[in-house]
Design a protein around this motif. Sequence first.
Motif, PDB file in Angstrom:
ATOM      1  N   LEU A  15       0.813  -1.221   0.000  1.00 63.49           N
ATOM      2  CA  LEU A  15       0.000   0.000   0.000  1.00 63.49           C
ATOM      3  C   LEU A  15       0.846   1.271   0.000  1.00 63.49           C
ATOM      4  O   LEU A  15       0.327   2.361  -0.232  1.00 63.49           O
ATOM      5  N   ILE A  18       0.441   3.697  -2.871  1.00 62.51           N
ATOM      6  CA  ILE A  18      -0.888   4.318  -2.826  1.00 62.51           C
ATOM      7  C   ILE A  18      -0.904   5.413  -1.772  1.00 62.51           C
ATOM      8  O   ILE A  18      -1.356   6.532  -2.027  1.00 62.51           O
ATOM      9  N   ILE A  22      -1.715   9.258  -2.680  1.00 59.95           N
ATOM     10  CA  ILE A  22      -2.988   9.838  -2.260  1.00 59.95           C
ATOM     11  C   ILE A  22      -2.843  10.729  -1.028  1.00 59.95           C
ATOM     12  O   ILE A  22      -3.474  11.779  -0.944  1.00 59.95           O
ATOM     13  N   PHE A  56      -4.742  -4.247  -5.383  1.00 65.02           N
ATOM     14  CA  PHE A  56      -4.121  -2.935  -5.521  1.00 65.02           C
ATOM     15  C   PHE A  56      -5.144  -1.890  -5.972  1.00 65.02           C
ATOM     16  O   PHE A  56      -5.240  -0.812  -5.387  1.00 65.02           O
ATOM     17  N   THR A  57      -5.911  -2.196  -7.012  1.00 64.88           N
ATOM     18  CA  THR A  57      -6.939  -1.271  -7.511  1.00 64.88           C
ATOM     19  C   THR A  57      -7.996  -1.024  -6.443  1.00 64.88           C
ATOM     20  O   THR A  57      -8.407   0.109  -6.204  1.00 64.88           O
ATOM     21  N   SER A  59      -7.637  -1.298  -3.211  1.00 65.83           N
ATOM     22  CA  SER A  59      -7.022  -0.533  -2.126  1.00 65.83           C
ATOM     23  C   SER A  59      -6.916   0.939  -2.473  1.00 65.83           C
ATOM     24  O   SER A  59      -7.128   1.810  -1.621  1.00 65.83           O
ATOM     25  N   HIS A  60      -6.595   1.233  -3.716  1.00 68.32           N
ATOM     26  CA  HIS A  60      -6.514   2.627  -4.168  1.00 68.32           C
ATOM     27  C   HIS A  60      -7.850   3.322  -3.942  1.00 68.32           C
ATOM     28  O   HIS A  60      -7.911   4.437  -3.395  1.00 68.32           O
ATOM     29  N   THR A  61      -8.928   2.687  -4.331  1.00 69.11           N
ATOM     30  CA  THR A  61     -10.271   3.252  -4.155  1.00 69.11           C
ATOM     31  C   THR A  61     -10.604   3.411  -2.672  1.00 69.11           C
ATOM     32  O   THR A  61     -11.148   4.433  -2.257  1.00 69.11           O
ATOM     33  N   GLN A  64      -8.728   6.407  -1.169  1.00 63.76           N
ATOM     34  CA  GLN A  64      -9.358   7.660  -1.601  1.00 63.76           C
ATOM     35  C   GLN A  64     -10.626   7.924  -0.795  1.00 63.76           C
ATOM     36  O   GLN A  64     -10.841   9.035  -0.306  1.00 63.76           O
TER      37      GLN A  64
END
Length: 176
Positions: A15, A18, A22, A56-57, A59-61, A64
């Motif tokens: 993470l 990210i 972010i 990963f995708t 976790s990014h969301t 945010q």
Amino acid sequence: MTNQTTVANFDIETLTPIFNFILKGVRHEDREEVKSEAVLRILTAIDKRQVKKDVFTFSHTVVQRAVYDYYRKNNRMITKNSTLVNYCDGADEEQGSTIDFFSYATEEVGYGLSDVKTDYLNNHSEFTPQQRKIIDFMLFTEGGIDMKPTEISNFLGLDKSHASRAMSKLKKLCQS
């Protein structure tokens, strides 16, 4: 057999990119709290097998949304007060004084709830009946201040647009 991510094999270090991307716009003092909330959400989703895409995708969301939720929640937190009280009822030999003294300092980080209520009640007529229902519930019902405006509108059976407009109008009123 697919290599599915579980809580046991999830590496939180994945993470880092990210968080670095972010959280660079997040105030330094708020970063750890946002990180903790995001990691908790990610691990809970992994544990409940709610991750549909790659981790990963997902976790990014989640990170945010944790940032948005954190600031939305803290912007709605109305009362954050701290008070320091000092009282001396005898001689202060270092200062050469023998009189009593009392002092206090208060720090108001936010806008006091009583001030919001007063401003609202003084301008009550500027709100539509639906907006008044939402704000009345939020300000004068136990636990109402902890609810999101959309939750209140759903609870009261009102359209969420009323909640959005009510909060915008209340915010403008309190800032003027």
